[in-house]
Design an enzyme around this catalytic site. Structure first.
Site, mmCIF file in Angstrom:
data_model
loop_
_atom_site.group_PDB
_atom_site.id
_atom_site.type_symbol
_atom_site.label_atom_id
_atom_site.label_comp_id
_atom_site.label_asym_id
_atom_site.label_seq_id
_atom_site.Cartn_x
_atom_site.Cartn_y
_atom_site.Cartn_z
ATOM 1 N N SER A 143 -6.594 -3.903 -2.036
ATOM 2 C CA SER A 143 -5.735 -4.806 -1.290
ATOM 3 C C SER A 143 -6.123 -4.739 0.176
ATOM 4 C CB SER A 143 -4.264 -4.404 -1.448
ATOM 5 O OG SER A 143 -3.445 -5.113 -0.532
ATOM 6 N N TYR A 157 2.180 2.175 -0.723
ATOM 7 C CA TYR A 157 1.312 1.325 -1.546
ATOM 8 C C TYR A 157 -0.038 1.132 -0.866
ATOM 9 C CZ TYR A 157 -0.490 -3.120 -3.405
ATOM 10 O OH TYR A 157 -1.283 -4.115 -3.922
#
Length: 248
Positions: A143, A157
């Site tokens: 990501s 995260y």
């Protein structure tokens, strides 16, 4: 392209898009999912409609026995040639780091990091020439949060995605001489159900103006990048992280 493609978290979003596009490029597809059986079976039906074999396999990627069972099931379709480690969670509790519960953070680490480790390990054990395999390719879905840090929302995260990128680089160097290419794709903002599930249905409209392209990506756009990384067209890409974030 041919052979068997395993997609973790393949029942929806980016994973489902990868599974269907992979089928259109000649792969038989194993759709791993955590709980939504109808969604996984729907993806299987879409793959089969393209003339490819497919099966859905329920399993928690953070569970070693489940991961081994997933890859054993994949062997029933034929030789494993590609793996996309897409399964990941945010914990669905956006907020500052000092507001996060440790049990949530541990679960996110377990799925997003240990899960990728386990799936990469089993992929190598089946594809590497060291183990009698014929080679293959692995793409780990990271990501752009690994670079931005996702402050105020999901720092934990983001940290797991940075770990995935380091794992990708290290493993790529270990197994490239054994015929296995390992790379990563790092999506930015993508229009999936993740945002609503995390209690932020307006997140896309809030963030989109800060992106040079002024919009979120569609899952199919990320899938194109993933399939390129799996393909012979990316034959010299090893340990790379490809950002697909619209310029952000």
């Amino acid at each position: 392209m041919s052979g068997v493609l395993v997609v973790t978290g393949g029942s929806r979003g980016i994973g489902a898009a990868v599974a269907v596009l992979g089928a259109s490029r000649g792969y038989d597809v194993v759709v791993n999912y955590a709980s939504d059986s109808p969604a996984a079976e729907s993806v299987v039906s879409r793959v089969e409609a393209l003339g490819r074999k497919s099966l859905a396999v329920r399993g928690d990627v953070a569970d070693e026995e489940d991961v081994i069972a997933l890859f054993d099931a994949a062997a029933g379709l034929g030789p494993l040639t590609a793996v996309v480690n897409n399964a990941a969670i945010t914990g669905n509790t956006p907020g500052r780091l000092d507001a996060q519960d440790v049990s949530v953070v541990r679960r996110v680490l377990d799925v997003n990091v240990t899960g990728v480790f386990l799936c990469c390990r089993e992929a190598v054990r089946r594809m590497s020439t060291r183990y009698g395999g014929s080679g293959g390719a692995v793409v780990n879905v990271s990501s752009t949060a690994a670079r931005t840090g996702s402050p105020g929302e999901w720092v934990h995260y983001a940290a797991t995605k940075a770990a995935v990128e380091t794992l990708t680089w290290g493993l790529a160097q270990e197994v490239a001489p054994e015929g296995v290419r390992v790379n990563a794709v790092a999506p930015g903002l993508v229009d999936t159900g993740l945002h609503a599930a995390a209690g932020m249905p307006g997140r896309i409209s809030r963030i989109a103006p800060s992106i040079p392209l002024a919009r979120a990506a569609e899952p199919e756009e990320i899938a194109e990048a993933v399939l390129w990384m799996l393909s012979p067209a990316a034959s010299y890409a090893v340990g790379a992280v490809l950002p697909v974030g619209g310029g952000r």
